[in-house]
Motif scaffolding. Structure first.
Motif, PDB file in Angstrom:
ATOM      1  N   THR A 125      -4.548   9.865   4.362  1.00 11.56           N
ATOM      2  CA  THR A 125      -5.618  10.787   4.730  1.00 11.56           C
ATOM      3  C   THR A 125      -5.280  11.595   5.973  1.00 11.56           C
ATOM      4  OG1 THR A 125      -7.255   9.272   3.787  1.00 11.56           O
ATOM      5  CG2 THR A 125      -8.067  10.964   5.293  1.00 11.56           C
ATOM      6  N   THR A 126      -4.767  10.920   6.989  1.00 14.58           N
ATOM      7  CA  THR A 126      -4.525  11.587   8.271  1.00 14.58           C
ATOM      8  C   THR A 126      -3.070  11.967   8.497  1.00 14.58           C
ATOM      9  OG1 THR A 126      -4.093   9.518   9.461  1.00 14.58           O
ATOM     10  CG2 THR A 126      -6.400  10.223   9.253  1.00 14.58           C
ATOM     11  N   GLY A 127      -2.168  11.323   7.769  1.00 18.79           N
ATOM     12  CA  GLY A 127      -0.749  11.559   8.001  1.00 18.79           C
ATOM     13  C   GLY A 127      -0.202  10.813   9.200  1.00 18.79           C
ATOM     14  N   GLU A 128      -1.055  10.026   9.858  1.00 16.42           N
ATOM     15  CA  GLU A 128      -0.621   9.276  11.032  1.00 16.42           C
ATOM     16  C   GLU A 128       0.221   8.068  10.617  1.00 16.42           C
ATOM     17  OE1 GLU A 128      -1.140   9.974  14.347  1.00 16.42           O
ATOM     18  OE2 GLU A 128      -1.791  11.894  13.505  1.00 16.42           O
ATOM     19  N   PRO A 129       1.165   7.651  11.478  1.00 19.29           N
ATOM     20  CA  PRO A 129       1.983   6.475  11.149  1.00 19.29           C
ATOM     21  C   PRO A 129       1.124   5.218  11.023  1.00 19.29           C
ATOM     22  CG  PRO A 129       2.902   7.686  13.012  1.00 19.29           C
ATOM     23  CD  PRO A 129       1.556   8.263  12.764  1.00 19.29           C
ATOM     24  N   VAL A 130       1.532   4.343  10.127  1.00 15.00           N
ATOM     25  CA  VAL A 130       0.878   3.042   9.970  1.00 15.00           C
ATOM     26  C   VAL A 130       1.701   2.028  10.757  1.00 15.00           C
ATOM     27  CG1 VAL A 130       0.251   1.230   8.339  1.00 15.00           C
ATOM     28  CG2 VAL A 130      -0.080   3.643   7.726  1.00 15.00           C
ATOM     29  N   PRO A 131       1.119   1.404  11.785  1.00 11.73           N
ATOM     30  CA  PRO A 131       1.929   0.591  12.705  1.00 11.73           C
ATOM     31  C   PRO A 131       2.269  -0.807  12.215  1.00 11.73           C
ATOM     32  CG  PRO A 131      -0.347   0.645  13.438  1.00 11.73           C
ATOM     33  CD  PRO A 131      -0.268   1.572  12.258  1.00 11.73           C
ATOM     34  N   ASN A 132       1.408  -1.400  11.367  1.00 13.07           N
ATOM     35  CA  ASN A 132       1.603  -2.799  10.971  1.00 13.07           C
ATOM     36  C   ASN A 132       1.582  -2.929   9.453  1.00 13.07           C
ATOM     37  OD1 ASN A 132       1.481  -4.017  13.716  1.00 13.07           O
ATOM     38  ND2 ASN A 132      -0.606  -3.215  13.669  1.00 13.07           N
ATOM     39  N   ALA A 133       2.568  -3.621   8.934  1.00 17.76           N
ATOM     40  CA  ALA A 133       2.637  -3.794   7.480  1.00 17.76           C
ATOM     41  C   ALA A 133       3.667  -4.858   7.151  1.00 17.76           C
ATOM     42  CB  ALA A 133       3.003  -2.482   6.790  1.00 17.76           C
ATOM     43  N   THR A 134       3.636  -5.284   5.913  1.00 20.59           N
ATOM     44  CA  THR A 134       4.714  -6.079   5.326  1.00 20.59           C
ATOM     45  C   THR A 134       5.236  -5.291   4.138  1.00 20.59           C
ATOM     46  OG1 THR A 134       3.797  -8.216   5.996  1.00 20.59           O
ATOM     47  CG2 THR A 134       5.321  -8.219   4.146  1.00 20.59           C
ATOM     48  N   VAL A 135       6.544  -5.140   4.074  1.00 21.07           N
ATOM     49  CA  VAL A 135       7.171  -4.451   2.946  1.00 21.07           C
ATOM     50  C   VAL A 135       8.062  -5.465   2.242  1.00 21.07           C
ATOM     51  CG1 VAL A 135       8.547  -2.485   2.196  1.00 21.07           C
ATOM     52  CG2 VAL A 135       7.165  -2.313   4.283  1.00 21.07           C
ATOM     53  N   ILE A 136       7.841  -5.630   0.951  1.00 26.45           N
ATOM     54  CA  ILE A 136       8.638  -6.588   0.189  1.00 26.45           C
ATOM     55  C   ILE A 136       9.225  -5.901  -1.034  1.00 26.45           C
ATOM     56  CG2 ILE A 136       7.211  -8.534   0.931  1.00 26.45           C
ATOM     57  CD1 ILE A 136       5.985  -8.572  -1.900  1.00 26.45           C
ATOM     58  N   ALA A 179      -0.396  -3.332   4.112  1.00 27.98           N
ATOM     59  CA  ALA A 179      -0.752  -2.955   5.477  1.00 27.98           C
ATOM     60  C   ALA A 179      -2.237  -3.184   5.673  1.00 27.98           C
ATOM     61  CB  ALA A 179      -0.407  -1.489   5.734  1.00 27.98           C
ATOM     62  N   PRO A 180      -2.631  -3.923   6.704  1.00 27.78           N
ATOM     63  CA  PRO A 180      -4.058  -4.146   6.948  1.00 27.78           C
ATOM     64  C   PRO A 180      -4.808  -2.822   7.053  1.00 27.78           C
ATOM     65  CG  PRO A 180      -2.726  -5.565   8.349  1.00 27.78           C
ATOM     66  CD  PRO A 180      -1.784  -4.614   7.688  1.00 27.78           C
ATOM     67  N   GLY A 181      -5.922  -2.740   6.328  1.00 32.30           N
ATOM     68  CA  GLY A 181      -6.715  -1.518   6.333  1.00 32.30           C
ATOM     69  C   GLY A 181      -6.345  -0.542   5.243  1.00 32.30           C
ATOM     70  N   TYR A 182      -5.424  -0.954   4.352  1.00 32.29           N
ATOM     71  CA  TYR A 182      -4.968  -0.063   3.284  1.00 32.29           C
ATOM     72  C   TYR A 182      -4.844  -0.843   1.979  1.00 32.29           C
ATOM     73  CZ  TYR A 182      -3.776   3.058   7.114  1.00 32.29           C
ATOM     74  OH  TYR A 182      -3.846   3.853   8.222  1.00 32.29           O
ATOM     75  N   ARG A 183      -4.935  -0.113   0.891  1.00 32.96           N
ATOM     76  CA  ARG A 183      -4.663  -0.728  -0.402  1.00 32.96           C
ATOM     77  C   ARG A 183      -3.178  -1.053  -0.499  1.00 32.96           C
ATOM     78  NH1 ARG A 183      -8.464  -0.950  -4.194  1.00 32.96           N
ATOM     79  NH2 ARG A 183     -10.296   0.419  -4.043  1.00 32.96           N
ATOM     80  N   LYS A 184      -2.883  -2.097  -1.245  1.00 40.14           N
ATOM     81  CA  LYS A 184      -1.474  -2.401  -1.490  1.00 40.14           C
ATOM     82  C   LYS A 184      -0.862  -1.270  -2.307  1.00 40.14           C
ATOM     83  CE  LYS A 184      -0.062  -5.559  -4.509  1.00 40.14           C
ATOM     84  NZ  LYS A 184       0.311  -6.869  -5.109  1.00 40.14           N
ATOM     85  N   THR A 185       0.316  -0.856  -1.901  1.00 32.84           N
ATOM     86  CA  THR A 185       1.046   0.181  -2.623  1.00 32.84           C
ATOM     87  C   THR A 185       2.211  -0.465  -3.348  1.00 32.84           C
ATOM     88  OG1 THR A 185       0.435   1.909  -1.049  1.00 32.84           O
ATOM     89  CG2 THR A 185       2.402   2.289  -2.384  1.00 32.84           C
ATOM     90  N   VAL A 186       2.330  -0.167  -4.633  1.00 31.24           N
ATOM     91  CA  VAL A 186       3.406  -0.714  -5.460  1.00 31.24           C
ATOM     92  C   VAL A 186       4.211   0.451  -6.027  1.00 31.24           C
ATOM     93  CG1 VAL A 186       3.998  -2.104  -7.474  1.00 31.24           C
ATOM     94  CG2 VAL A 186       2.035  -2.736  -6.053  1.00 31.24           C
ATOM     95  N   ILE A 187       5.516   0.414  -5.813  1.00 30.88           N
ATOM     96  CA  ILE A 187       6.400   1.473  -6.287  1.00 30.88           C
ATOM     97  C   ILE A 187       7.529   0.832  -7.082  1.00 30.88           C
ATOM     98  CG2 ILE A 187       7.898   3.391  -5.624  1.00 30.88           C
ATOM     99  CD1 ILE A 187       6.354   3.477  -2.958  1.00 30.88           C
TER     100      ILE A 187
END
Length: 684
Positions: A272-283, A321-329
């Protein structure tokens, strides 16, 4: 007289010899010389060879024959022909010419040696002629091939070494003897191509391409030129962040390589904002029902960047990422963008027990309510919350220790429930009781449980008659593993999030002798208790995120304001190893005088607002977001003057307080009886 006679006899002999010589000399014009000129290598006649004898010149016929009508024994016979080394013969050395007899005298066949070499140079791979190749015997004897690959050399000795060189071809050196033709196929020794990224298609700069001793590096466009490639080479291509590629090559001059990233680099941004997401887990996973094969945490990243090592050739990248839906690619060419946009998501959930979830028709009523309202999520107990089978796992778990202990029953059809939830777009949260409310495990494995010093049995809380809440020992890592395995199984089945409740030490609040009765495997200082709970969360978070699910933990409402040494909960520490911290900030649970109110229950907005602000301070700079449990029940076991009926207005006030104070984590409505009033909710 005898002396004179001898002298006269000698004179007569000399005169006779002179006369004979004169006769021979005079015989030249009278007896012609015939002969044949042949090729010294092939033995074939050489036609049109030039015969020079004194001032006379003639040529051989097609059969290589010649006839010299007039000659002198003093003459030299010279034979020359195009493409042959000249030959000179002194006639005086030929005995048959001393007394030639008519009609002709024949010389021995004269073999003349060819001194030329011609041929065609072709490409060993394509068979096409090679233009501009240098064919060299000596510095003085060399030629460059024409457009048709042909060359011709002259002035060659009988044996020699010919060298053929051409840019982008392997040099060829060949020893030749007694030949006039030489066709050669020279092998290209240069390999060119481009190296690209399998998923993005972008060129890979700085990749190293090797074949034997030859080595080259790709440029900014991913292109390379490898010189000196051996025959039947094995080419290796490697680059930082990619799996090495090994490719046998034979009879080719171009090779484009597509490297599979085994290191994925990217940036996470808010869609939505284009701002960086600071915290996440990428697997990365090989499929959507298996745990990670590659895992990385992103913590407080200023630009949202991440690097994931060891991704598989096929599978999926998942971002939590907390505050976001899980993204699956899906991992396939062109599918993984360098900039991954995450959709903001705040769970708005209600809670149901395992018993409710075991009744399909009843559960569907809650699903329908979610569809009709602003709700978008549901919390489902995995373990029973009923007195008779408290802690029994209500689905057919395949976890080995669960099967061994017999602590599950197939009451809930979780695959069907999860399939229906996904069809409706409902976010699912599996709630797991950890150290309390699991009588089934405590009784099955009493050695894992807290001990009662007085009875010698399992320690339990007794909040009311006929209610027993057994406690497992928070120090016992078998209890940790049991619940982590259960949680991972639920995540792999398809739950979006795993929620831990009773992730604490006993609160010793129900009986005066609780403290005296409780015996754990160790006492532990406050710091050790905090560290113990954090270690449970650390292991759980790694495993649950690695299985593709978010992780949340329930905490006492008061811990939103300050750590509790008694129960081992410190929000600021716990927030490092969970995605959501969920304080149970029910207004009716705060004692009179809190927040300056005689009865906090009468001020639902203010209590939640203060709790949100305090919780935000506790988790500032940490990973987790605050997502409170909200009171959707009337607390009846309080004095009458403190009893406040909680209806739609009170529930709505709590929701509003969350949304007014960084509600990115969402909220969850709680009623142990699962009785919810839709009028408190906005319609869909």
């Amino acid at each position: 007289m005898q002396i004179v006679a001898r002298i006269r006899g000698a004179r007569r002999a000399v005169a006779a010899l002179a006369f004979a010589a004169l006769l021979v000399a005079c015989a030249g014009p009278q007896v012609p010389i015939t002969g044949t000129i042949t090729d010294a290598y092939t033995g074939q006649p050489v036609g049109a060879a030039q015969i020079t004898l004194g001032s006379n010149t003639l040529t051989t016929d097609a059969a290589g024959n010649y006839q010299i009508p007039r000659w002198s024994i003093k003459d030299q016979l010279t034979v020359s022909a195009s493409g042959y080394e000249p030959v000179t013969i002194d006639l005086a050395t030929k005995p048959q010419l001393e007394r030639p007899q008519p009609p002709a005298v024949s010389l021995d066949t004269i073999a003349i040696r060819p001194n030329t070499l011609s041929g065609v140079i072709t490409d060993a791979y394509t068979g096409e002629p090679v233009d501009g190749a240098l064919v060299k015997v000596t510095d003085a004897i060399s030629a460059t091939t024409a457009a048709d690959g042909s060359f011709s050399l002259a002035g060659l000795p009988e044996s020699f070494v010919v060298e053929i060189t051409k840019e982008d071809y392997e040099p060829l050196s060949e020893s030749l003897a007694r030949t006039t033709t030489f066709d050669a196929a020279i092998r290209p020794n240069v390999l060119t191509g481009q190296v690209t990224d399998r998923f993005s298609g972008a060129p890979v700069a700085g990749a190293t391409v090797r074949a034997g001793e030859a080595s080259a590096e790709t440029d900014a466009e991913g292109r390379y030129r490898l010189v000196g490639v051996p025959e039947q080479a094995t080419v290796t291509v490697d680059a930082e962040g990619y799996a090495e590629l090994t490719q046998p090559v034979e009879r080719v001059t171009t090779l484009d390589a597509v490297l599979r990233p085994d290191v994925l680099k990217g940036t996470l941004v808010d869609a939505t904002t284009g701002e960086p997401v600071p915290n996440a887990t990428v697997i990365a996973t090989t499929n959507l029902t298996s745990s990670d094969v590659a895992y990385v945490r992103v913590d407080n990243s200023a630009d949202g960047s991440f690097t994931l090592d060891g991704i598989p050739e096929q599978g999926f990248v998942q971002v939590l990422a907390p505050g976001y839906r899980k993204t699956v690619i899906e991992l396939k060419p062109g599918s993984v963008p360098e900039r991954i946009e995450l959709e903001p998501f705040a769970a708005k959930a209600l809670y149901v027990t395992a018993a409710v979830a075991s009744n399909w028709d009843l559960l569907m009523e809650y699903f329908d309510a979610i569809d009709r309202t602003e709700l978008n999520a549901i919390v489902i107990d995995l373990k029973s919350d009923l007195r008779d089978d408290l802690g029994l796992i209500y689905y057919d778990s395949q976890v080995p220790i669960v099967k061994e202990l017999g602590t599950s029953r197939p009451n809930m059809d979780l695959p069907r429930i999860l399939e229906e939830a996904k069809r409706r777009g409902i976010y699912t949260i599996a709630r797991v009781h950890i150290f309390s409310h699991d009588n089934v495990l405590a009784d099955a494995k009493p050695e894992w449980a807290a001990k009662d010093r007085i009875t010698g049995g399992v320690f339990a809380d007794y909040p009311a008659p006929n209610i027993r809440y057994a406690w497992l020992d928070p120090w016992n890592q078998n209890v940790w593993d049991y619940n982590i395995q259960l949680s991972v199984e639920a995540a792999l089945m398809g739950f979006d999030e795993i929620n831990y409740d009773y992730i604490r030490f006993p609160s010793l609040e129900f009986a005066a002798d609780d403290k005296d009765r409780l015996q754990l495997s160790r006492e532990g200082t406050a710091e050790e208790k905090f560290a113990n709970i954090v270690e449970v969360l650390k292991r759980s978070h790694r495993a649950i995120n690695g299985a593709g699910a978010f992780f949340s933990v329930d905490v006492f409402g008061y811990t939103a304001f300050r750590p509790s040494a008694l129960i081992g909960q410190d929000l600021s520490l716990m927030a490092e190893y969970t995605d959501y911290v969920m304080p149970m900030v029910y207004p009716s649970h705060f004692v009179p005088g809190e927040f300056g109110f005689d009865n906090p229950a009468e001020h639902p907005y203010e209590v939640i607002a203060e709790s949100m602000k305090a919780g935000a301070e506790q988790v500032a700079g940490k990973r987790a977001l605050v997502r409170p449990w909200l009171q959707e029940f009337t607390l009846v076991w309080v004095p009458d003057h403190l009893l406040v009926e909680y209806g739609p207005a009170e529930v709505r006030a709590q929701i509003q307080a969350v949304e007014d104070h960084d509600g990115r984590g969402g909220w969850i409505l709680y009623d142990s009886a699962n009785d919810y009033n839709e009028s408190a909710l906005k319609p869909e």
